[in-house]
Scaffold this active site. Structure first.
Site, PDB file in Angstrom:
ATOM      1  N   THR A 102      59.300  20.078  26.911  1.00 33.18           N
ATOM      2  CA  THR A 102      59.477  20.755  28.200  1.00 33.18           C
ATOM      3  C   THR A 102      60.947  20.813  28.606  1.00 33.18           C
ATOM      4  OG1 THR A 102      58.785  20.787  30.523  1.00 33.18           O
ATOM      5  CG2 THR A 102      59.079  18.619  29.538  1.00 33.18           C
ATOM      6  N   ARG A 103      61.249  21.796  29.467  1.00 30.93           N
ATOM      7  CA  ARG A 103      62.602  21.914  30.024  1.00 30.93           C
ATOM      8  C   ARG A 103      62.500  22.109  31.529  1.00 30.93           C
ATOM      9  NH1 ARG A 103      64.654  27.170  27.963  1.00 30.93           N
ATOM     10  NH2 ARG A 103      62.642  27.606  27.041  1.00 30.93           N
TER      11      ARG A 103
ATOM     12  N   HIS B 227      54.330  21.838  36.664  1.00 29.56           N
ATOM     13  CA  HIS B 227      53.372  22.421  37.601  1.00 29.56           C
ATOM     14  C   HIS B 227      51.970  22.166  37.052  1.00 29.56           C
ATOM     15  CE1 HIS B 227      53.100  25.722  34.780  1.00 29.56           C
ATOM     16  NE2 HIS B 227      54.326  26.163  35.028  1.00 29.56           N
TER      17      HIS B 227
ATOM     18  N   HIS C 139      51.189  23.124  33.390  1.00 33.18           N
ATOM     19  CA  HIS C 139      51.646  22.159  32.373  1.00 33.18           C
ATOM     20  C   HIS C 139      50.671  20.987  32.274  1.00 33.18           C
ATOM     21  CE1 HIS C 139      55.862  23.703  33.550  1.00 33.18           C
ATOM     22  NE2 HIS C 139      55.589  24.196  32.363  1.00 33.18           N
TER      23      HIS C 139
ATOM     24  N   ARG D 172      52.603  29.610  25.493  1.00 35.26           N
ATOM     25  CA  ARG D 172      53.056  31.000  25.511  1.00 35.26           C
ATOM     26  C   ARG D 172      54.587  31.038  25.451  1.00 35.26           C
ATOM     27  NH1 ARG D 172      54.593  35.054  28.867  1.00 35.26           N
ATOM     28  NH2 ARG D 172      53.485  37.034  28.685  1.00 35.26           N
ATOM     29  N   ASP D 173      55.125  31.922  24.621  1.00 33.63           N
ATOM     30  CA  ASP D 173      56.569  32.178  24.546  1.00 33.63           C
ATOM     31  C   ASP D 173      57.386  30.893  24.367  1.00 33.63           C
ATOM     32  OD1 ASP D 173      58.742  33.867  24.480  1.00 33.63           O
ATOM     33  OD2 ASP D 173      59.060  33.844  26.637  1.00 33.63           O
TER      34      ASP D 173
END
Lengths: 382, 77
Positions: free
Chosen positions: A192-193, A197, A200, A286-287
């Protein structure tokens, strides 16, 4: 059994105290090379085995093999070049066989045993790794700002780069002991960066249903203006874990690393790093590691098909959202309702709310997490 | 691009022609471009599985005790 290190052996190139002391006594006799934060983190990651089996900055054969085949010359999967660039003037005063002291912020970080200095094709580098040569892509811009030469060779770590988050820093050998002591045979890694929320949280807990432990591993490093600060991210996660996760099932520890924003290729690299930490599984949403619209939303999942020998199992998830009709966090695979019922978790939206002093709704973010963020006068990178 | 790709060295492994034909048939309309591609994929998967079975932890019991102390001090254990 937790994951075998990539390539079979966890690299350790941290100099033992006696040799380190001897080198530090002679530090002024070494050729000096200043490196940026990203390269200092690379040297640290090489030395502590996060990048196992790499023992140094890549030689030309390794670099080209990674560009063209997404594998090291010995056939192991590897997708991101780990390289150190130098300019022409520096290249003129260093030659293979030299030992060079790498400095970051005036601290001698590592000795580089120079094996090779070579020219490289920046356009080919960008095209292969980022699938674009568009200078608006931050990874491409970085490559085109690099020096003309690459310098390869093994590194020995002398000093860790300055670390304000020692308390959250565990090395692969330490996480492996930790997972073993906790009795975890299967561990899922989460990269994570951002502050967490509910999307996550749901993603992590969905994965945790299938494994023994969750390894939350935020990336600490250079961030863009307007991103959440590293200390804010850690504080938010501390609060989330304390209030909403079983203590024995989750671990929070950082990795210091410069994001490349290479989308699919970088997803593989992230998985390899977590494999070296001992994870058996890795969450790919996603992405993953994307930027702008350079990669398809699920391209970072598709690339895993090309690596049956990666040695870590990816867990793919579609995007989660809150559905007002379902009254739950769901994704398109389980929710039949249309877009008008769906609240999308948007990092941008959350940042805007926080910036204007508004608490994100509880469907978006745990109130305790929001409160932890508001404890900081300015939670954003200036 | 061809020149770039040709850097990787290849060798020949013999398999029965009948197996070759079965694979050729199997990979029609899949993402595999050739029997060699398929065989490489399958072998990589199997080799990685066997390598994983031979794994051992990269630390001694002495390391473990030292690390456990640190983990306890940091609240991880």
């Amino acid at each position: 059994m937790i994951s075998r290190p990539h390539g079979g052996r966890l690299v350790n190139r941290v100099l033992a105290s006696k040799r380190r002391e001897r080198i530090l006594e002679e530090v002024d006799e070494f050729e000096r090379l200043n490196i940026d934060q990203g390269r200092a983190f690379d040297a640290e990651n090489i030395a502590y085995g996060v990048y196992s089996p790499l023992e140094g900055f890549m030689l030309e054969e390794e670099f080209l093999s990674v560009l063209d085949d997404m594998r090291l010359p010995n056939d192991l999967p590897w997708t991101i070049p780990i390289v150190l660039d130098i300019d022409e003037k520096t290249a003129a005063r260093i030659e293979p066989g030299d030992d060079v002291m790498l400095y970051y912020e005036d601290i001698p970080v590592a000795v580089l045993h120079v094996e090779e200095i070579y020219v490289y094709d920046k356009e080919r580098f960008a095209r292969c790794v980022f699938k674009t040569t568009d200078l608006a892509h931050p990874g491409v811009a970085k490559v085109f700002s690099m020096g003309k030469y690459l310098i390869g060779g093994r590194v020995d770590l002398i000093n860790d780069p300055p670390n304000p988050f020692e308390r959250y820093t565990l090395r692969p050998v330490e996480t492996r002991v930790l997972f073993r002591e906790r009795g975890w045979k299967t561990v899922v890694g989460f990269q994570t960066r951002n502050v967490p929320h509910l999307g996550h949280e749901y993603l992590q807990k969905s994965a945790l249903v299938f494994v023994d432990g969750l390894f939350i591993n935020p990336v600490i490093g250079r961030k863009k203006r307007g991103d959440f600060r590293d200390d804010v991210i850690l504080s938010a996660y501390e609060v989330l874990l304390r209030n909403y996760y079983p203590r024995e099932s989750a671990v929070l520890s950082i990795v210091r690393y410069e994001m490349r924003y290479a989308g699919p290729r970088e997803a593989i690299h992230h998985a390899i790093m977590r494999k070296n930490f001992g994870c058996t599984h890795f969450i790919v949403g996603r992405d993953h590691a994307g930027v702008g619209n350079y990669y398809g939303p699920y391209e970072a999942q598709e690339i895993f098909k090309e690596f049956p020998d990666l040695g870590i199992t990816p867990l793919f998830f579609r995007e989660f959202f809150y559905c007002r009709k379902c009254g739950a966090i769901v994704n398109e695979r389980v929710c039949p309702h249309d877009e008008s019922f769906r609240l999308r978790f948007s990092g941008t939206k959350i940042r805007e709310m926080i910036r204007s002093g508004k608490t994100p709704p509880p469907e978006f973010m745990r109130p305790e997490v929001a409160e932890a963020i508001f404890q900081f006068e300015n939670p954003f990178v200036e | 691009m061809n020149e770039e790709k040709q850097r990787r060295k290849y060798t020949t492994v013999s398999i029965p022609v009948s197996l070759y034909e079965r694979i050729k048939d199997l990979i029609k309309d899949t993402g595999f471009k050739s029997v060699s591609d398929y065989v490489t994929y399958v072998l990589r998967e199997i080799v990685a599985m066997h390598e994983a079975e031979r794994s051992s932890e990269p630390f001694t019991e002495e390391d473990v005790e030292r690390i456990k102390q640190k983990l306890k001090a940091l609240g991880y254990l």
